[in-house]
Design an enzyme around this catalytic site. Structure first.
Site, PDB file in Angstrom:
ATOM      1  N   GLY A 136       7.026   3.968   2.948  1.00 26.62           N
ATOM      2  CA  GLY A 136       7.173   5.503   3.741  1.00 26.62           C
ATOM      3  C   GLY A 136       8.831   5.173   4.573  1.00 26.62           C
ATOM      4  O   GLY A 136       9.210   4.567   4.045  1.00 26.62           O
ATOM      5  N   LYS A 137       8.669   6.332   4.481  1.00 29.30           N
ATOM      6  CA  LYS A 137      10.348   6.395   5.227  1.00 29.30           C
ATOM      7  C   LYS A 137      10.653   5.266   5.745  1.00 29.30           C
ATOM      8  O   LYS A 137      12.072   4.339   6.184  1.00 29.30           O
ATOM      9  CB  LYS A 137      10.850   7.778   5.541  1.00 29.30           C
ATOM     10  CG  LYS A 137      10.925   9.255   4.423  1.00 29.30           C
ATOM     11  CD  LYS A 137      11.482  10.307   5.267  1.00 29.30           C
ATOM     12  CE  LYS A 137       9.966  11.129   6.104  1.00 29.30           C
ATOM     13  NZ  LYS A 137      10.535  12.286   6.442  1.00 29.30           N
TER      14      LYS A 137
ATOM     15  N   SER B 210       8.911   3.147   6.770  1.00 26.03           N
ATOM     16  CA  SER B 210       8.428   2.336   6.974  1.00 26.03           C
ATOM     17  C   SER B 210       7.369   1.548   5.624  1.00 26.03           C
ATOM     18  O   SER B 210       7.640   2.027   4.716  1.00 26.03           O
ATOM     19  CB  SER B 210       6.619   1.389   7.796  1.00 26.03           C
ATOM     20  OG  SER B 210       5.936   2.346   7.037  1.00 26.03           O
ATOM     21  N   VAL B 211       6.947  -0.331   5.624  1.00 22.91           N
ATOM     22  CA  VAL B 211       6.829  -1.035   4.267  1.00 22.91           C
ATOM     23  C   VAL B 211       5.319  -1.063   4.301  1.00 22.91           C
ATOM     24  O   VAL B 211       4.457  -1.660   5.519  1.00 22.91           O
ATOM     25  CB  VAL B 211       7.102  -1.697   3.281  1.00 22.91           C
ATOM     26  CG1 VAL B 211       6.491  -1.806   1.898  1.00 22.91           C
ATOM     27  CG2 VAL B 211       8.084  -1.228   3.717  1.00 22.91           C
ATOM     28  N   VAL B 212       3.611  -0.548   4.193  1.00 25.14           N
ATOM     29  CA  VAL B 212       2.668  -1.349   4.567  1.00 25.14           C
ATOM     30  C   VAL B 212       2.427  -2.187   3.331  1.00 25.14           C
ATOM     31  O   VAL B 212       2.169  -1.872   2.362  1.00 25.14           O
ATOM     32  CB  VAL B 212       1.647  -0.282   4.528  1.00 25.14           C
ATOM     33  CG1 VAL B 212       0.330  -0.521   5.619  1.00 25.14           C
ATOM     34  CG2 VAL B 212       2.557   1.002   6.039  1.00 25.14           C
TER      35      VAL B 212
ATOM     36  N   ILE C 195       1.107  -1.240  -0.514  1.00 24.46           N
ATOM     37  CA  ILE C 195       0.082   0.137   0.622  1.00 24.46           C
ATOM     38  C   ILE C 195       0.991   1.258  -0.159  1.00 24.46           C
ATOM     39  O   ILE C 195       0.798   2.285  -0.488  1.00 24.46           O
ATOM     40  CB  ILE C 195      -0.934   0.039   1.135  1.00 24.46           C
ATOM     41  CG1 ILE C 195      -1.950  -1.088   1.805  1.00 24.46           C
ATOM     42  CG2 ILE C 195      -1.570   1.380   1.256  1.00 24.46           C
ATOM     43  CD1 ILE C 195      -2.474  -1.824   2.954  1.00 24.46           C
ATOM     44  N   SER C 196       1.789   0.960   0.695  1.00 18.49           N
ATOM     45  CA  SER C 196       2.597   2.408   0.614  1.00 18.49           C
ATOM     46  C   SER C 196       4.119   2.465   1.448  1.00 18.49           C
ATOM     47  O   SER C 196       4.407   1.339   1.843  1.00 18.49           O
ATOM     48  CB  SER C 196       2.082   3.214   2.126  1.00 18.49           C
ATOM     49  OG  SER C 196       2.959   4.020   3.053  1.00 18.49           O
TER      50      SER C 196
ATOM     51  N   LYS D  84       2.409  -3.670   8.862  1.00 13.54           N
ATOM     52  CA  LYS D  84       3.223  -2.705   8.991  1.00 13.54           C
ATOM     53  C   LYS D  84       4.544  -2.885   9.161  1.00 13.54           C
ATOM     54  O   LYS D  84       4.899  -3.777  10.137  1.00 13.54           O
ATOM     55  CB  LYS D  84       2.584  -1.502   9.489  1.00 13.54           C
ATOM     56  CG  LYS D  84       3.890  -0.358   9.548  1.00 13.54           C
ATOM     57  CD  LYS D  84       2.725   0.669  10.332  1.00 13.54           C
ATOM     58  CE  LYS D  84       4.164   1.880  10.253  1.00 13.54           C
ATOM     59  NZ  LYS D  84       3.217   3.550  11.045  1.00 13.54           N
TER      60      LYS D  84
ATOM     61  N   ASP E 105       2.796  13.483  15.600  1.00 14.82           N
ATOM     62  CA  ASP E 105       3.237  13.389  13.797  1.00 14.82           C
ATOM     63  C   ASP E 105       1.609  13.589  13.774  1.00 14.82           C
ATOM     64  O   ASP E 105       1.195  12.780  12.399  1.00 14.82           O
ATOM     65  CB  ASP E 105       3.393  12.320  13.366  1.00 14.82           C
ATOM     66  CG  ASP E 105       4.051  12.536  12.301  1.00 14.82           C
ATOM     67  OD1 ASP E 105       4.511  13.662  11.835  1.00 14.82           O
ATOM     68  OD2 ASP E 105       4.868  11.045  11.561  1.00 14.82           O
TER      69      ASP E 105
HETATM   70  P1  ADP Z   1       4.790   6.184   7.819  1.00 13.19           P
HETATM   71  O1  ADP Z   1       5.407   6.723   9.211  1.00 13.19           O
HETATM   72  O2  ADP Z   1       5.296   5.360   7.193  1.00 13.19           O
HETATM   73  O3  ADP Z   1       4.373   7.093   7.423  1.00 13.19           O
HETATM   74  P2  ADP Z   1       2.377   4.777   8.427  1.00 13.19           P
HETATM   75  O4  ADP Z   1       1.265   4.327   9.357  1.00 13.19           O
HETATM   76  O5  ADP Z   1       1.790   6.295   8.408  1.00 13.19           O
HETATM   77  O6  ADP Z   1       3.501   4.674   8.094  1.00 13.19           O
HETATM   78  O7  ADP Z   1       1.542   4.166   7.371  1.00 13.19           O
HETATM   79  C1  ADP Z   1       1.672   4.601   5.762  1.00 13.19           C
HETATM   80  C2  ADP Z   1       0.874   4.333   4.702  1.00 13.19           C
HETATM   81  O8  ADP Z   1      -0.075   3.475   5.072  1.00 13.19           O
HETATM   82  C3  ADP Z   1      -0.670   5.653   5.190  1.00 13.19           C
HETATM   83  O9  ADP Z   1      -0.345   6.669   4.625  1.00 13.19           O
HETATM   84  C4  ADP Z   1      -1.611   4.693   5.051  1.00 13.19           C
HETATM   85  O10 ADP Z   1      -1.765   4.817   3.559  1.00 13.19           O
HETATM   86  C5  ADP Z   1      -1.152   3.742   5.016  1.00 13.19           C
HETATM   87  N1  ADP Z   1      -1.299   2.322   5.792  1.00 13.19           N
HETATM   88  C6  ADP Z   1      -0.850   2.398   6.988  1.00 13.19           C
HETATM   89  N2  ADP Z   1      -1.774   1.859   8.356  1.00 13.19           N
HETATM   90  C7  ADP Z   1      -2.751   1.380   8.166  1.00 13.19           C
HETATM   91  C8  ADP Z   1      -4.025   0.961   7.799  1.00 13.19           C
HETATM   92  N3  ADP Z   1      -4.303   0.502   8.519  1.00 13.19           N
HETATM   93  N4  ADP Z   1      -5.198   1.161   6.996  1.00 13.19           N
HETATM   94  C9  ADP Z   1      -5.004   1.339   5.231  1.00 13.19           C
HETATM   95  N5  ADP Z   1      -3.977   1.647   5.044  1.00 13.19           N
HETATM   96  C10 ADP Z   1      -3.384   1.956   6.174  1.00 13.19           C
HETATM   97 MG    MG Z   2       2.114   8.296   7.843  1.00 16.41          MG
END
Ligand code: ADP
Ligand code: MG
Length: 513
Positions: free
Chosen positions: A259-260, A262-264, A256-257, A286, A402
């Site tokens: 990030g810096k 994490s990878v989700v 899904i994502s 995550k 944050d």
């Molecule tokens: P980071 O520390 O990398 O910002 P986040 O927890 O914000 O990590 O997660 C990154 C992205 O992953 C979020 O912006 C969101 O779009 C998606 N995401 C994270 N957790 C969930 C979740 N439980 N359900 C749906 N999307 C999620």
């Molecule tokens: Mg985030």
């Protein structure tokens, strides 16, 4: 006599004062032979000058004879012999310097014949006027602050040690300090060479050693532990496979994502509901990045968090990253218990956190920054967030730290809070500052979004925290916040002491759970 003429032409010994009496002076057109210079009259004058400059105590003894012109022979011979020796030694030293220069060239590491030099008691004074071999290699001490060098050289070195010696000691010390470089860094075998490194050379080497160390750590990191773009390292992959094998997850559909930190991933929940755990139909996995780069900046969130403080100092960086995952889990659980809309924790394994998925059919809920809400919904969202921030503070004893439109998802007609690994308790040394930053983000977002009743950041801060900071400008407001934080630190210390009585295992104390 020629020699007298030389002395007269040059003034009373002025041309000789700074130069050696036996050298061929450039200031006079008359060439001066060694025999001329040996003339008694000239020798007397020169002796006086040299003695005054170089051998004051000897002069005191020999003063009479020189002034009266009697019994000059013996003293004069001794003096002349010493002066000749001096000059010979100087020439010898100069030759050594030339040799050094030739051998060392532009090399950064140099060898020195210092031990072979003929050191005279006056050398430390006279050398200030000379171009020293270290000067030619841009010794920063001399080049930048020539006047303060001697004074500095004496400090803590004992009264007999001059600047020059200080440099030598310094050079040897620098050489010895190379031992501290990483073992992989080849410093060569300098044993028995009396190697002296100037500060400049040493600093350059040190810089290089450190950057090499970092580089090799990075390479190592990449090979073994990288959670690269959209991919995970073998160990993490294994963890994820195990989750599927155990029946906890059905499939992992994709990322899904990235990030810096994490990878989700998205996953479908499995049938295998273990113990009392009900697995949600859709899950978010995550994976906290095991590359350390980004987490370095975030130390302050966790190392000052008293819940983790005891363990922080003892852990290696990889374990600290697991602590981030653990922290997110604890914070989400607290929020869940308070009824704040947020992902539900399913499982934590090392640095992998499985939680419920906010969204539907693999499509994650949009972030507030990406969604266009009607003004009605915008207003609704604002009031909901105000309420959530208060709950978070009062019921969960947390500050998000944050909070912004990036970490709020819009799903099912309401706002969901995510990304709470960095959340801290309000009594964290920077907790109130983090809260103020959160308030600023929220207030700016909704004010820009056209919510008329949105409080400004200071009002929001007071509304959330229940504190009544009256400062009417940001600078004063922040000052008051910092003053409060200082007072809080005492409170935290006491709190820790109290908690340590209950928590003997070293695990983080868990509240509201
Ligand atoms: P980071 O520390 O990398 O910002 P986040 O927890 O914000 O990590 O997660 C990154 C992205 O992953 C979020 O912006 C969101 O779009 C998606 N995401 C994270 N957790 C969930 C979740 N439980 N359900 C749906 N999307 C999620
Ligand atoms: Mg985030």
């Amino acid at each position: 006599m020629d020699s007298v003429g030389v002395a007269a032409d040059a003034g009373p010994g002025s041309a000789w004062r700074s130069k050696c009496p036996w050298g061929a002076p450039n200031t006079t057109s008359i060439s001066c032979s060694f025999a001329d210079v040996m003339s008694e009259q000239l020798a007397k004058e020169l002796q006086l000058e040299e003695e005054n400059a170089a051998f004051p105590e000897v002069v005191a003894v020999a003063e009479g004879p020189f002034i009266t012109g009697e019994n000059t022979d013996t003293s004069s011979d001794l003096m002349l012999a010493q002066m000749l020796q001096m000059e010979f030694d100087r020439e010898y030293d100069a030759q050594l310097r030339r040799e050094e220069k030739k051998i060392n060239g532009d090399s950064k590491v140099s060898i020195s014949f210092e031990n072979y030099r003929k050191v005279h008691p006056y050398d430390s004074d006279s050398s200030e006027d000379e171009v020293d071999w270290q000067d030619t290699r841009h010794d920063p001490y001399r080049a930048d602050k020539p006047t303060t060098t001697p004074r500095r050289g004496f400090i803590g070195k004992g009264k007999d040690i001059t600047t020059k010696h200080d440099e030598v000691v310094c050079g040897r010390k620098n050489t010895a300090r190379m031992e501290n470089f990483a073992p992989e860094f080849q410093v060569g075998d300098g044993i028995g060479m009396d190697l002296k490194l100037s500060n400049q050379v040493f600093n350059a080497l040190k810089q290089h050693a450190y950057s090499e160390e970092r580089r090799s750590a990075r390479l190592h990191e990449k090979k073994e532990h990288s959670t690269a773009e959209k991919a995970v390292d073998p160990k993490t992959r294994l963890l994820m496979y195990k989750m599927i094998n155990s029946g906890m997850l059905e499939t992992i559909t994709g990322c899904i994502s990235t990030g810096k930190e994490s990878v989700v991933f998205h996953a479908y929940g499995g049938e295998n509901a273990t113990e009392d755990k009900v697995i949600p139909p859709e899950c978010a996995i995550k994976v906290f990045k095991t590359t350390l780069n980004e987490f370095k900046n975030r130390d302050k969130y966790i190392k000052d968090d008293y819940r983790f403080k005891d363990r922080f100092g003892r852990l290696n960086p990889r374990k600290i990253i697991r602590m981030w995952a653990e922290k997110e889990m604890h914070n989400l659980t607290r929020m869940q218990n308070a009824g704040i809309p947020c992902p539900k924790v399913v499982l934590l394994k090392k640095h992998v956190l499985v939680m419920s998925f906010i969204g539907q059919d693999q499509v994650p809920a949009p972030k507030l920054k990406d969604v266009t809400l009607s003004s009605e919904d915008m207003k609704k969202a604002y009031h909901q967030i105000l309420n959530m921030m208060q709950q978070l503070y009062k019921e969960c004893n947390l500050v998000h730290a944050d909070l912004s439109e990036y970490n709020m998802l819009w799903h099912d007609g309401k706002v969901w809070l995510i990304d709470v690994s960095q959340s801290v308790e309000p009594t964290h040394p920077h907790g109130l500052e983090f809260l103020f930053r959160d308030c600023r983000n929220v207030s700016q977002f909704f004010q820009k979004g056209g919510v008329a009743e949105a409080l400004n950041e200071r009002e929001l801060f007071n509304a959330v925290s229940g504190l009544n900071i009256t400062a009417d400008n940001e600078v004063d407001f922040q000052e008051e916040i910092e003053a409060l934080e200082k007072r809080n630190e005492d409170h935290v210390q006491n709190h820790r002491k109290k908690l340590s009585r209950f928590s003997s295992s070293g695990d983080p104390p868990i509240f509201d759970e």
